[in-house]
Scaffold this motif. Structure first.
Motif, mmCIF file in Angstrom:
data_model
loop_
_atom_site.group_PDB
_atom_site.id
_atom_site.type_symbol
_atom_site.label_atom_id
_atom_site.label_comp_id
_atom_site.label_asym_id
_atom_site.label_seq_id
_atom_site.Cartn_x
_atom_site.Cartn_y
_atom_site.Cartn_z
ATOM 1 N N GLY A 174 0.819 -1.208 0.000
ATOM 2 C CA GLY A 174 0.000 0.000 0.000
ATOM 3 C C GLY A 174 0.854 1.261 0.000
ATOM 4 O O GLY A 174 0.540 2.243 -0.683
ATOM 5 N N PHE A 175 1.954 1.223 0.762
ATOM 6 C CA PHE A 175 2.875 2.356 0.766
ATOM 7 C C PHE A 175 3.438 2.602 -0.629
ATOM 8 O O PHE A 175 3.468 3.733 -1.120
ATOM 9 C CB PHE A 175 4.026 2.139 1.755
ATOM 10 N N TRP A 176 3.914 1.544 -1.317
ATOM 11 C CA TRP A 176 4.520 1.716 -2.642
ATOM 12 C C TRP A 176 3.506 2.215 -3.662
ATOM 13 O O TRP A 176 3.851 2.994 -4.558
ATOM 14 C CB TRP A 176 5.191 0.424 -3.123
ATOM 15 N N ILE A 177 2.250 1.786 -3.527
ATOM 16 C CA ILE A 177 1.204 2.310 -4.413
ATOM 17 C C ILE A 177 1.073 3.817 -4.207
ATOM 18 O O ILE A 177 1.033 4.593 -5.172
ATOM 19 C CB ILE A 177 -0.133 1.583 -4.161
ATOM 20 N N SER A 178 1.034 4.236 -2.947
ATOM 21 C CA SER A 178 0.931 5.667 -2.631
ATOM 22 C C SER A 178 2.166 6.433 -3.110
ATOM 23 O O SER A 178 2.048 7.517 -3.705
ATOM 24 C CB SER A 178 0.779 5.868 -1.117
ATOM 25 N N TYR A 179 3.341 5.894 -2.861
ATOM 26 C CA TYR A 179 4.590 6.540 -3.283
ATOM 27 C C TYR A 179 4.615 6.703 -4.798
ATOM 28 O O TYR A 179 4.944 7.779 -5.313
ATOM 29 C CB TYR A 179 5.787 5.716 -2.816
ATOM 30 N N VAL A 184 1.818 -3.929 12.355
ATOM 31 C CA VAL A 184 1.283 -2.593 12.088
ATOM 32 C C VAL A 184 2.152 -1.530 12.765
ATOM 33 O O VAL A 184 2.455 -0.481 12.170
ATOM 34 C CB VAL A 184 -0.195 -2.489 12.527
ATOM 35 N N ALA A 185 2.581 -1.786 13.991
ATOM 36 C CA ALA A 185 3.435 -0.830 14.706
ATOM 37 C C ALA A 185 4.765 -0.628 13.974
ATOM 38 O O ALA A 185 5.249 0.510 13.860
ATOM 39 C CB ALA A 185 3.677 -1.305 16.139
ATOM 40 N N LEU A 186 5.356 -1.710 13.476
ATOM 41 C CA LEU A 186 6.606 -1.597 12.719
ATOM 42 C C LEU A 186 6.391 -0.772 11.458
ATOM 43 O O LEU A 186 7.208 0.094 11.126
ATOM 44 C CB LEU A 186 7.160 -2.979 12.370
ATOM 45 N N PHE A 187 5.292 -1.012 10.773
ATOM 46 C CA PHE A 187 4.969 -0.232 9.574
ATOM 47 C C PHE A 187 4.837 1.254 9.903
ATOM 48 O O PHE A 187 5.406 2.102 9.219
ATOM 49 C CB PHE A 187 3.687 -0.764 8.929
ATOM 50 N N LEU A 188 4.097 1.556 10.953
ATOM 51 C CA LEU A 188 3.911 2.958 11.348
ATOM 52 C C LEU A 188 5.251 3.598 11.715
ATOM 53 O O LEU A 188 5.548 4.724 11.298
ATOM 54 C CB LEU A 188 2.927 3.061 12.515
ATOM 55 N N ALA A 189 6.064 2.861 12.492
ATOM 56 C CA ALA A 189 7.341 3.406 12.952
ATOM 57 C C ALA A 189 8.329 3.595 11.806
ATOM 58 O O ALA A 189 9.090 4.580 11.793
ATOM 59 C CB ALA A 189 7.952 2.499 14.019
ATOM 60 N N CYS A 190 8.337 2.683 10.862
ATOM 61 C CA CYS A 190 9.335 2.747 9.788
ATOM 62 C C CYS A 190 8.892 3.557 8.576
ATOM 63 O O CYS A 190 9.723 4.166 7.911
ATOM 64 C CB CYS A 190 9.703 1.338 9.335
ATOM 65 N N CYS A 191 7.608 3.534 8.269
ATOM 66 C CA CYS A 191 7.146 4.164 7.024
ATOM 67 C C CYS A 191 6.371 5.460 7.235
ATOM 68 O O CYS A 191 6.603 6.443 6.549
ATOM 69 C CB CYS A 191 6.283 3.183 6.236
ATOM 70 N N VAL A 192 5.445 5.454 8.176
ATOM 71 C CA VAL A 192 4.567 6.608 8.337
ATOM 72 C C VAL A 192 5.253 7.725 9.114
ATOM 73 O O VAL A 192 5.301 8.874 8.649
ATOM 74 C CB VAL A 192 3.232 6.187 9.001
ATOM 75 N N VAL A 193 5.796 7.419 10.283
ATOM 76 C CA VAL A 193 6.424 8.453 11.113
ATOM 77 C C VAL A 193 7.574 9.140 10.374
ATOM 78 O O VAL A 193 7.639 10.384 10.367
ATOM 79 C CB VAL A 193 6.867 7.879 12.484
ATOM 80 N N PRO A 194 8.481 8.412 9.724
ATOM 81 C CA PRO A 194 9.544 9.112 8.986
ATOM 82 C C PRO A 194 8.989 10.044 7.906
ATOM 83 O O PRO A 194 9.545 11.111 7.655
ATOM 84 C CB PRO A 194 10.374 7.989 8.365
ATOM 85 N N VAL A 221 6.138 11.687 7.994
ATOM 86 C CA VAL A 221 5.618 12.883 8.653
ATOM 87 C C VAL A 221 6.767 13.815 9.019
ATOM 88 O O VAL A 221 6.674 15.027 8.877
ATOM 89 C CB VAL A 221 4.786 12.495 9.903
ATOM 90 N N VAL A 222 7.889 13.238 9.456
ATOM 91 C CA VAL A 222 9.043 14.024 9.886
ATOM 92 C C VAL A 222 9.806 14.613 8.703
ATOM 93 O O VAL A 222 10.146 15.791 8.693
ATOM 94 C CB VAL A 222 9.993 13.165 10.762
ATOM 95 N N GLY A 223 10.079 13.772 7.675
ATOM 96 C CA GLY A 223 10.993 14.221 6.629
ATOM 97 C C GLY A 223 10.526 14.101 5.199
ATOM 98 O O GLY A 223 11.294 14.329 4.277
ATOM 99 N N GLY A 224 9.291 13.685 4.977
ATOM 100 C CA GLY A 224 8.789 13.586 3.607
ATOM 101 C C GLY A 224 8.991 12.207 2.997
ATOM 102 O O GLY A 224 9.383 11.244 3.658
ATOM 103 N N TRP A 225 8.708 12.137 1.697
ATOM 104 C CA TRP A 225 8.704 10.857 0.987
ATOM 105 C C TRP A 225 10.050 10.141 1.024
ATOM 106 O O TRP A 225 10.092 8.919 1.143
ATOM 107 C CB TRP A 225 8.258 11.058 -0.462
ATOM 108 N N ALA A 226 11.156 10.853 0.896
ATOM 109 C CA ALA A 226 12.469 10.189 0.899
ATOM 110 C C ALA A 226 12.677 9.438 2.210
ATOM 111 O O ALA A 226 13.157 8.302 2.209
ATOM 112 C CB ALA A 226 13.590 11.188 0.676
ATOM 113 N N TYR A 227 12.294 10.048 3.332
ATOM 114 C CA TYR A 227 12.417 9.368 4.623
ATOM 115 C C TYR A 227 11.508 8.145 4.678
ATOM 116 O O TYR A 227 11.870 7.115 5.245
ATOM 117 C CB TYR A 227 12.075 10.323 5.763
ATOM 118 N N CYS A 228 10.318 8.290 4.107
ATOM 119 C CA CYS A 228 9.399 7.135 4.037
ATOM 120 C C CYS A 228 10.038 5.975 3.278
ATOM 121 O O CYS A 228 9.921 4.826 3.684
ATOM 122 C CB CYS A 228 8.110 7.508 3.307
ATOM 123 N N VAL A 229 10.682 6.302 2.174
ATOM 124 C CA VAL A 229 11.281 5.255 1.341
ATOM 125 C C VAL A 229 12.417 4.565 2.086
ATOM 126 O O VAL A 229 12.509 3.328 2.081
ATOM 127 C CB VAL A 229 11.757 5.826 -0.012
#
Length: 186
Positions: free
Chosen positions: A29-34, A75-85, A87-95
């Motif tokens: 789902g993240f990669w689809i959004s990205y 779900v917590a790992l996903f939020l911590a690794c993909c969503v929170v970064p 919010v903090v730093g944009g798409w590059a951090y998410c990736v």
């Protein structure tokens, strides 16, 4: 994805990690959004979108509602690794976070293969096909100068290679056990 989907439906879910496949689905789902919102790449969107129904079907067969702790941790790992970064730093951090998550999400499958001698539900072919797909994505990302997803995909590709080799080892052990049982029964 198809090889694992088929194996789960034919052989069952023995040895298959719910946490790993739930994370695959969330990260898909993240990669689809990205692909849609940041990279503006139909290839990235379709690459994950085509696998998503199969991933969801595998997760459904693993019954996440019976394994709330493992599902919550994924779900917590996903939020911590993909969503929170993000919010903090944009798409590059998410990736980059996704790359970390894609690598870490293979740990439960690795642990399951170490702990469980019966890995009949794990498709080694699917893991090696995944390595091949990762290689193609790495080539694509290099050609379009998307370095963050290239690094993320390379890390997960190495981890997938380890899982594939572990699955082959467990299947070989199961075959040897079967032969021993047949000889002993004779």
């Amino acid at each position: 994805m198809w090889a694992q989907y088929r194996r789960v439906n034919v052989q069952g879910t023995e040895g298959v990690s719910l946490a790993t496949w739930l994370m695959f689905t969330l990260i898909g789902g993240f990669w689809i959004s990205y692909g849609a919102f940041s990279a503006h790449s139909l290839a990235v969107v379709l690459g994950s979108l085509l696998c998503w129904p199969l991933q969801m079907s595998i997760v459904f067969r693993l019954k996440p509602w019976h394994h709330r702790r493992g599902s919550s941790q994924a779900v917590a790992l996903f939020l911590a690794c993909c969503v929170v970064p993000g919010v903090v730093g944009g798409w590059a951090y998410c990736v980059y976070g996704s790359g970390l998550a894609m690598t870490l999400l293979r740990v439960p499958q690795f642990v399951e293969l170490v702990r469980t001698r019966d890995a009949s539900g794990v498709s080694a072919a699917s893991w090696f096909i995944g390595v091949g797909c990762a290689t193609l994505w790495i080539i694509y990302y290099a050609n379009v100068n998307l370095w963050a997803p290239l690094i993320a995909t390379a890390c997960s590709g190495v981890a997938s290679t380890v899982i594939g080799l572990m699955a082959v080892w467990r299947h070989r052990q199961a075959d040897e056990d079967f032969v021993r049982q047949e000889v002993f029964a004779s």
